[in-house]
Design a protein around this motif. Structure first.
Motif, PDB file in Angstrom:
ATOM      1  N   GLY A  33      30.603 -46.275  13.257  1.00 22.16           N
ATOM      2  CA  GLY A  33      31.613 -45.677  12.388  1.00 22.16           C
ATOM      3  C   GLY A  33      32.113 -44.311  12.801  1.00 22.16           C
ATOM      4  O   GLY A  33      33.039 -43.782  12.183  1.00 22.16           O
ATOM      5  N   CYS A  34      31.511 -43.713  13.826  1.00 25.63           N
ATOM      6  CA  CYS A  34      31.963 -42.386  14.249  1.00 25.63           C
ATOM      7  C   CYS A  34      31.362 -42.050  15.608  1.00 25.63           C
ATOM      8  O   CYS A  34      30.404 -42.689  16.042  1.00 25.63           O
ATOM      9  CB  CYS A  34      31.572 -41.306  13.236  1.00 25.63           C
ATOM     10  SG  CYS A  34      29.816 -41.281  12.848  1.00 25.63           S
ATOM     11  N   GLN A 206      26.541 -30.032   2.747  1.00 24.75           N
ATOM     12  CA  GLN A 206      27.971 -30.087   2.952  1.00 24.75           C
ATOM     13  C   GLN A 206      28.628 -30.601   1.682  1.00 24.75           C
ATOM     14  O   GLN A 206      28.233 -31.652   1.158  1.00 24.75           O
ATOM     15  CB  GLN A 206      28.286 -31.033   4.115  1.00 24.75           C
ATOM     16  CG  GLN A 206      29.739 -31.086   4.461  1.00 24.75           C
ATOM     17  CD  GLN A 206      30.051 -32.258   5.351  1.00 24.75           C
ATOM     18  OE1 GLN A 206      29.255 -33.167   5.494  1.00 24.75           O
ATOM     19  NE2 GLN A 206      31.214 -32.251   5.935  1.00 24.75           N
ATOM     20  N   ALA A 207      29.598 -29.853   1.214  1.00 25.50           N
ATOM     21  CA  ALA A 207      30.340 -30.309   0.045  1.00 25.50           C
ATOM     22  C   ALA A 207      31.216 -31.482   0.469  1.00 25.50           C
ATOM     23  O   ALA A 207      32.130 -31.320   1.263  1.00 25.50           O
ATOM     24  CB  ALA A 207      31.195 -29.175  -0.493  1.00 25.50           C
ATOM     25  N   LEU A 208      30.920 -32.648  -0.045  1.00 22.31           N
ATOM     26  CA  LEU A 208      31.689 -33.825   0.347  1.00 22.31           C
ATOM     27  C   LEU A 208      32.953 -33.893  -0.493  1.00 22.31           C
ATOM     28  O   LEU A 208      32.892 -34.161  -1.682  1.00 22.31           O
ATOM     29  CB  LEU A 208      30.861 -35.093   0.154  1.00 22.31           C
ATOM     30  CG  LEU A 208      29.579 -35.184   0.973  1.00 22.31           C
ATOM     31  CD1 LEU A 208      28.923 -36.544   0.757  1.00 22.31           C
ATOM     32  CD2 LEU A 208      29.855 -34.973   2.454  1.00 22.31           C
ATOM     33  N   ASP A 209      34.066 -33.632   0.149  1.00 22.32           N
ATOM     34  CA  ASP A 209      35.342 -33.715  -0.546  1.00 22.32           C
ATOM     35  C   ASP A 209      35.970 -35.040  -0.151  1.00 22.32           C
ATOM     36  O   ASP A 209      36.595 -35.156   0.894  1.00 22.32           O
ATOM     37  CB  ASP A 209      36.227 -32.543  -0.151  1.00 22.32           C
ATOM     38  CG  ASP A 209      37.508 -32.509  -0.962  1.00 22.32           C
ATOM     39  OD1 ASP A 209      37.852 -33.554  -1.557  1.00 22.32           O
ATOM     40  OD2 ASP A 209      38.155 -31.456  -1.000  1.00 22.32           O
ATOM     41  N   PHE A 210      35.806 -36.044  -0.995  1.00 18.69           N
ATOM     42  CA  PHE A 210      36.238 -37.383  -0.618  1.00 18.69           C
ATOM     43  C   PHE A 210      37.747 -37.497  -0.528  1.00 18.69           C
ATOM     44  O   PHE A 210      38.268 -38.382   0.128  1.00 18.69           O
ATOM     45  CB  PHE A 210      35.657 -38.406  -1.592  1.00 18.69           C
ATOM     46  CG  PHE A 210      34.169 -38.487  -1.478  1.00 18.69           C
ATOM     47  CD1 PHE A 210      33.584 -39.258  -0.493  1.00 18.69           C
ATOM     48  CD2 PHE A 210      33.352 -37.761  -2.308  1.00 18.69           C
ATOM     49  CE1 PHE A 210      32.216 -39.314  -0.342  1.00 18.69           C
ATOM     50  CE2 PHE A 210      31.982 -37.805  -2.179  1.00 18.69           C
ATOM     51  CZ  PHE A 210      31.408 -38.590  -1.186  1.00 18.69           C
ATOM     52  N   SER A 211      38.432 -36.556  -1.152  1.00 22.56           N
ATOM     53  CA  SER A 211      39.887 -36.601  -1.048  1.00 22.56           C
ATOM     54  C   SER A 211      40.336 -36.277   0.369  1.00 22.56           C
ATOM     55  O   SER A 211      41.465 -36.556   0.750  1.00 22.56           O
ATOM     56  CB  SER A 211      40.507 -35.612  -2.030  1.00 22.56           C
ATOM     57  OG  SER A 211      40.168 -34.287  -1.665  1.00 22.56           O
ATOM     58  N   GLN A 212      39.445 -35.651   1.152  1.00 24.41           N
ATOM     59  CA  GLN A 212      39.831 -35.289   2.517  1.00 24.41           C
ATOM     60  C   GLN A 212      39.551 -36.402   3.517  1.00 24.41           C
ATOM     61  O   GLN A 212      39.822 -36.259   4.700  1.00 24.41           O
ATOM     62  CB  GLN A 212      39.079 -34.024   2.947  1.00 24.41           C
ATOM     63  CG  GLN A 212      39.538 -32.810   2.184  1.00 24.41           C
ATOM     64  CD  GLN A 212      39.065 -31.536   2.831  1.00 24.41           C
ATOM     65  OE1 GLN A 212      39.311 -31.276   3.993  1.00 24.41           O
ATOM     66  NE2 GLN A 212      38.363 -30.722   2.075  1.00 24.41           N
ATOM     67  N   MET A 213      38.950 -37.479   3.069  1.00 21.10           N
ATOM     68  CA  MET A 213      38.619 -38.555   3.989  1.00 21.10           C
ATOM     69  C   MET A 213      39.796 -39.500   4.151  1.00 21.10           C
ATOM     70  O   MET A 213      40.294 -40.028   3.171  1.00 21.10           O
ATOM     71  CB  MET A 213      37.436 -39.358   3.441  1.00 21.10           C
ATOM     72  CG  MET A 213      36.138 -38.583   3.424  1.00 21.10           C
ATOM     73  SD  MET A 213      35.579 -38.169   5.070  1.00 21.10           S
ATOM     74  CE  MET A 213      35.262 -39.799   5.735  1.00 21.10           C
ATOM     75  N   PRO A 214      40.233 -39.732   5.384  1.00 19.28           N
ATOM     76  CA  PRO A 214      41.207 -40.798   5.570  1.00 19.28           C
ATOM     77  C   PRO A 214      40.614 -42.123   5.108  1.00 19.28           C
ATOM     78  O   PRO A 214      39.397 -42.243   4.951  1.00 19.28           O
ATOM     79  CB  PRO A 214      41.436 -40.797   7.082  1.00 19.28           C
ATOM     80  CG  PRO A 214      41.008 -39.451   7.545  1.00 19.28           C
ATOM     81  CD  PRO A 214      39.892 -39.043   6.633  1.00 19.28           C
ATOM     82  N   GLY A 215      41.448 -43.120   4.916  1.00 17.59           N
ATOM     83  CA  GLY A 215      40.968 -44.408   4.416  1.00 17.59           C
ATOM     84  C   GLY A 215      39.900 -44.999   5.307  1.00 17.59           C
ATOM     85  O   GLY A 215      39.844 -44.750   6.503  1.00 17.59           O
ATOM     86  N   SER A 217      36.505 -44.699   4.863  1.00 14.77           N
ATOM     87  CA  SER A 217      35.225 -44.007   4.896  1.00 14.77           C
ATOM     88  C   SER A 217      34.110 -44.956   4.521  1.00 14.77           C
ATOM     89  O   SER A 217      34.248 -45.809   3.661  1.00 14.77           O
ATOM     90  CB  SER A 217      35.230 -42.841   3.910  1.00 14.77           C
ATOM     91  OG  SER A 217      33.915 -42.406   3.679  1.00 14.77           O
ATOM     92  N   MET A 219      31.464 -43.944   3.103  1.00 20.86           N
ATOM     93  CA  MET A 219      30.761 -43.418   1.940  1.00 20.86           C
ATOM     94  C   MET A 219      31.477 -43.842   0.661  1.00 20.86           C
ATOM     95  O   MET A 219      32.697 -43.922   0.622  1.00 20.86           O
ATOM     96  CB  MET A 219      30.724 -41.887   2.002  1.00 20.86           C
ATOM     97  CG  MET A 219      30.081 -41.348   3.253  1.00 20.86           C
ATOM     98  SD  MET A 219      28.310 -41.570   3.259  1.00 20.86           S
ATOM     99  CE  MET A 219      27.814 -40.145   2.313  1.00 20.86           C
ATOM    100  N   PRO A 227      31.087 -31.096  -6.324  1.00 22.09           N
ATOM    101  CA  PRO A 227      31.506 -30.875  -4.948  1.00 22.09           C
ATOM    102  C   PRO A 227      30.978 -29.585  -4.341  1.00 22.09           C
ATOM    103  O   PRO A 227      31.353 -29.233  -3.239  1.00 22.09           O
ATOM    104  CB  PRO A 227      33.029 -30.836  -5.066  1.00 22.09           C
ATOM    105  CG  PRO A 227      33.271 -30.245  -6.403  1.00 22.09           C
ATOM    106  CD  PRO A 227      32.114 -30.670  -7.279  1.00 22.09           C
TER     107      PRO A 227
END
Lengths: 298, 252
Positions: A33-34, A206-215, A217, A219, A227
């Protein structure tokens, strides 16, 4: 300025001569995945030394993400070749009950494996499911460590579900991987109240900001979760106690210096730092640390 | 490498002010922030006020200037909104006011403030920022950053390179395409990521950020302090690159 002599050592040389690290949550191999620049074994070994990590306890990505048989065999080879640096978790995939039964029958003959690894969010089986019961019964019978991926509000491994399992199997010792990310108060209360459940610091800084993830993810999206993570270690130490928190980094995912930095620059005592960075792990690993020489930092 | 205690850090991503949700440890005031910076070995910071995100940009922009005044280690930024709703002054007025208040960079929070990052929304403003090389710190996913840069390819944009998972498969193609895209390091915690980035591209495309108080203080600092890169690259990321970005911003 941070008065901690351990923090000063890390700033000056990248490791401490008085406070080694035992990393209770790592992996091996590349991940689909990465891109992970440090995923080769030699690179991993180099990074362990640079950060003063005496031992890392790993599960293999292949075992988690695709083929448990292949991945566990690869892990076995690494702990056999490098026992002074690596110990292993045997990955249980509850979707393959026959393989699980076979693996449990032979577990006590394997050296270098300290316990089991569960990945409920990704195997899509609740940790409370009967499908995990054979492995949990085995861990309970033999007092094994069980590292469980946990995530706040997950339908598979939310902190409350781990509490249920922890109470049902009191002799097994559970590491709450990622400390039930986001449901912090619940996770910390569980670690405080259940003697056999520990908080694992892997990737909680790490503050996981899911709004910053491109489609796409991997997670789960959990917008309701907190957050902000600064100060979390202080909260864990104050509420559950430093004896209930263990260091983990997810290496080769995340930098051990990043994780060490979060502990070293938390507003806690050096005694608590010793607990988190190695004392608790030494206690949990016990016999697995005996009889091997120790790696030294560069 | 040299002793990291002697290395100076200029933090491009940190905040002070209250939050409506529980934050275990944060800085309510500029003084408290300076205390946290001292503890975490950070010399200077390009700051925003939480009111810029969660109260209103107009309220927060005024507060960040007023509350950081007199603190020579703190440099204020302002939050920006689309022009159509006329909540902020016209662009030329805004730029002159930025100059007057010592604000040399802007921040965009498209998720919190709910707007698109595209040419339709920003066509009247972005060309000016691009020409004046005013750095825009944008908190948004990389696909949305890419949408903006497709229309304004020379914008000076600073953003995080990853969220919960390492995102270099998304990030590196953008770095290769857009010359003024820069990543800040508060969330760049993939092991070996800084080293790999410097080797493939250049240290000039990274700047140090702590992410305080969203992320744990001290974590990104120690990561950069101990990264296996040259001391020249380390100083560039920790300090020089951000100074250069702010100097290059041209205000009327």
């Amino acid at each position: 300025m941070n008065p901690s002599p351990i923090a000063r050592e890390y700033l000056e040389q990248g490791y401490s001569t008085t406070c080694p690290i035992i990393d209770m949550h790592g992996h091996l191999g590349p991940f689909y995945g990465c891109y992970l620049p440090s995923s080769s074994l030699e690179r991993m070994r180099h990074r362990l030394k640079r950060c003063g990590v005496r031992r890392i306890i790993c599960s293999h990505h292949s075992a988690l993400a695709c083929d448990a048989e292949r991945g566990n065999a690869l892990m076995q080879e690494v702990v056999r070749q490098h026992p002074d640096e690596f110990l292993g978790y045997w990955v249980i995939n509850p979707n393959y009950p026959d393989a699980t039964a076979r693996d449990l029958r032979s577990f006590d003959r394997r050296t270098g494996f300290v316990g089991l690894k569960f990945w409920p969010d990704y195997h899509l089986v609740p940790v409370t499911s009967p499908r995990y019961a054979p492995a949990l019964e085995y861990a309970d019978a033999y007092g094994l460590l069980v590292l469980v991926h946990t995530f706040g509000e997950s339908p598979f491994d939310a902190p409350g579900m781990l509490a249920e399992v922890g109470e049902r199997y009191p002799r097994a010792r559970f590491l709450m991987g990622h400390s039930g990310y986001g449901e912090w108060e619940r996770s910390v209360a569980i670690a405080r109240d259940l003697p056999n459940v520990y908080l694992d610091l892997t990737s909680v800084f790490q503050a996981l900001d899911f709004s910053q993830m491109p489609g796409g993810s991997l997670m789960p999206r959990a917008p309701a979760l907190s957050p902000h993570v600064n100060g979390l270690i202080e909260y864990m130490v104050e509420t559950a106690g430093s004896h209930k928190v263990v260091f983990g980094s997810d290496l080769p995912w995340y930098s051990q210096h990043y994780h060490a930095g979060a502990v070293l620059f938390a507003h806690i005592s050096d005694e608590a730092r010793h607990d988190i960075l190695h004392h608790n792990a030494e206690r949990l690993l016990g016999k697995h640390l005996v009889g091997t020489s120790e790696s030294k930092p560069p | 490498m040299a002793n990291a205690k002697a290395l100076k850090f200029f933090d491009c991503n940190c905040a002070f002010g209250p939050y409506r949700t529980r934050v275990f440890r944060f800085a309510r005031t500029a003084d408290e922030l300076l205390g946290e910076m001292d503890f975490s070995n950070i010399e200077q910071a390009l700051v925003y006020h939480t009111a810029m995100r969660f109260d209103h940009p107009v309220v927060g922009n005024e507060r960040v200037v007023r509350e950081s005044r007199g603190h020579s280690r703190l440099f204020p930024t302002w939050a920006l909104l689309p022009s159509q709703t006329e909540e902020q002054p016209p662009l030329e007025t805004l730029l002159r006011e930025m100059r007057r208040q010592g604000v040399r960079a802007l921040r965009l929070f498209p998720d919190d403030h709910r707007y698109f990052l595209d040419e339709i929304t920003w066509g009247d403003q972005m060309a000016v920022f691009m020409e004046r090389r005013i750095p825009l710190f944008i908190r948004a996913s990389l696909d949305r950053i890419a949408t903006l840069l497709r229309s304004f390819p020379d914008l000076v944009v600073v953003t995080g390179s990853q969220g919960s998972n390492p995102l270099d498969r998304y990030a590196w193609p953008l770095i290769e395409r857009y010359p003024n895209l820069i990543f800040e390091t508060s969330s760049y915690l993939v092991d070996g990521g800084i080293e790999e980035f410097c080797k493939r591209y250049s240290a000039t495309r990274l700047i140090f950020g702590s992410g305080f108080p969203d992320n744990a203080g001290g974590a990104a600092m120690l990561t950069l302090a101990r990264a296996e890169i040259s001391d020249t690259d380390r100083r560039a990321i920790a300090w020089d690159n951000l100074c250069r970005l702010l100097e290059e911003a041209s205000l009327p």
